[in-house]
Design an enzyme around this catalytic site. Structure first.
Site, mmCIF file in Angstrom:
data_model
loop_
_atom_site.group_PDB
_atom_site.id
_atom_site.type_symbol
_atom_site.label_atom_id
_atom_site.label_comp_id
_atom_site.label_asym_id
_atom_site.label_seq_id
_atom_site.Cartn_x
_atom_site.Cartn_y
_atom_site.Cartn_z
ATOM 1 N N ASP A 106 0.763 6.830 6.795
ATOM 2 C CA ASP A 106 0.484 5.611 6.042
ATOM 3 C C ASP A 106 -0.124 4.520 6.903
ATOM 4 O OD1 ASP A 106 1.349 6.613 3.648
ATOM 5 O OD2 ASP A 106 3.164 5.390 3.513
ATOM 6 N N HIS A 148 4.584 -5.066 2.216
ATOM 7 C CA HIS A 148 5.563 -4.088 2.695
ATOM 8 C C HIS A 148 5.923 -4.249 4.166
ATOM 9 C CE1 HIS A 148 5.381 -1.976 -1.055
ATOM 10 N NE2 HIS A 148 4.121 -1.607 -0.903
#
Length: 422
Positions: A106, A148
């Protein structure tokens, strides 16, 4: 929660202040992961190109931000983590859980990562300063929205948490009631975590149900802690949720919470990975529904925060067909320059898309023909069934979610969870 906010120390909006400010620099395009990574700067590039092609930015002076400095990053992030980002090198292989989250699938390490991420934070800080210092009522930075990122780790394509840094800055510059509204398909976990024990910040997140999507947080029972209990609100939505149900849920939860909290400013994370074409999630909103969400958040800022609205981007991986249209509507919403969903997309923009991505069928209008009409939530069991089995199932699902969220948090705000007037 009924204590009136202190407003006398805030810079007034002023008759001469700009109605809307757009923060932009081509340096946002330096936030570039690997070639196969789903987050690509083309989504930003083609948003600005579409806005310009439509004439939306005519007469608008774009505000170019500086990179955030270390002191501002330290508002949210640890010194060790910032050092790790500054000196990161790609790890050997493809580790699933590398130190600080840097080098995972990611969050692969890329050249100039610290500087690129610092510019993203600088953009959101520039927007915050324009509002706090009274030069504008609304400011939007589509490069932001990295919700995030945690204090000591990268996560979910996010290196530094620009929204959290900007909220921290605002708390030190005259604001003590800030409402953060997150409509990304993924839970706004990093911002919620940063202010979970801070009663000055209300965080509201509408997202795909955590049992079905990363980061698997954002349950209704997550309501804040200590003196901040009741200031975290989460509305999880089942896969397949469409415009009408999403908007029913939004209006059943968000306006009541914002009215009770009475913020001095609204900060919105406007991720558009809720779209039915997004490759990473499972909600089924249209661009029309997303546009309605942006306008609803703007209206809440107008009603409760004297028009102060800071909007940032976020997720969205329909790089050509979705994000540019949705965030062009976001820019229009901030600038009070309405772009109707049926507006034809200029041929010059279509030509640009076809030149860069010949495999993509560009959209031809600024909307998807979505039906954004919704039936307002009218209390437990208040809405009768229509006879359409799919519609009725979807209605029951959203009403179950609404009631769970309201029962978890509304009482803590001094509201009646069962009363649709609250």
């Amino acid at each position: 929660m009924a204590t009136a906010p202190r407003r006398e120390h805030l810079a007034p909006p002023g008759e001469q202040s700009s109605r809307g400010t757009v923060v932009w620099t081509d340096r946002f395009l330096d936030y570039t992961w690997t070639p196969e990574h789903p987050m690509k700067p083309a989504r930003l590039k083609f948003t600005m190109a579409l806005a310009e092609s439509l004439g939306l930015l005519d007469g608008v002076e774009l505000l170019a931000p500086a990179a955030a400095d270390r002191a501002d990053l330290l508002r949210i992030h640890t010194a060790d983590y910032i050092d790790a980002v500054e000196h990161a090198t790609p790890p050997a292989g493809s580790p699933q859980a590398p130190p600080y989250g840097l080098g995972s699938p990611d969050n692969p390490v890329f050249p100039g990562m610290h500087q690129a991420a610092s510019v993203i934070v600088g953009g959101t800080l520039a927007a915050a300063r324009e509002i706090a210092e009274g030069r504008t009522r609304r400011a939007v930075s589509i490069g932001g929205g990295m919700h995030h990122a945690m204090a000591d780790s990268a996560a979910g394509f996010c290196v530094y948490n620009d929204a959290a840094v900007a909220i921290s800055w605002l708390l030190d510059h005259g604001f003590d009631r800030i409402a953060y509204l997150d409509v990304d398909v993924h839970h706004g976990d990093g911002v919620q975590g940063a202010f979970y024990a801070d009663p000055r910040v209300l965080t509201v997140s509408l997202h795909q149900h955590p049992a079905t999507l990363w980061p698997n947080t954002g349950w209704p029972e997550e309501t804040g802690m200590g003196a901040a209990e009741g200031t975290a609100i989460n509305l999880p939505l089942l896969p397949g949720t469409r415009d009408a149900q999403w908007l029913r849920g939004f209006h059943a939860v968000v306006p009541g919470a914002v009215a009770a909290f009475r913020p001095q400013i609204v900060v919105s994370q406007c991720g558009v990975d809720t779209h039915r074409e997004d490759p990473l999630a499972d909600l089924e909103l249209t661009v029309d529904g997303q546009r309605a969400a942006f306008r609803a958040m703007r209206d809440l800022a107008d009603e409760y925060a004297e028009g102060r609205w800071l909007a940032v981007g976020g997720g969205g991986y329909g790089l050509f067909r979705v994000v540019p249209r949705a965030w062009t509507h976001l820019l229009a919403t901030a600038l009070d320059r309405t772009v109707a969903p049926e507006t034809a997309i200029p041929q010059d923009w279509i030509d640009q898309v076809q030149a860069e991505a010949p495999q993509v069928d560009p959209p031809r209008t600024m909307g998807d023909g979505g039906d954004i009409a919704y039936r307002p939530w009218d209390g437990p069991g208040g809405t009768g069934e229509t006879g359409d089995a799919r519609e009725d199932r979807a209605q029951r699902a959203i009403d179950t979610a609404v009631l769970a969220t309201r029962r978890a948090s509304f009482g803590l705000l001094g509201l009646d969870p069962e009363d649709p007037r609250d």
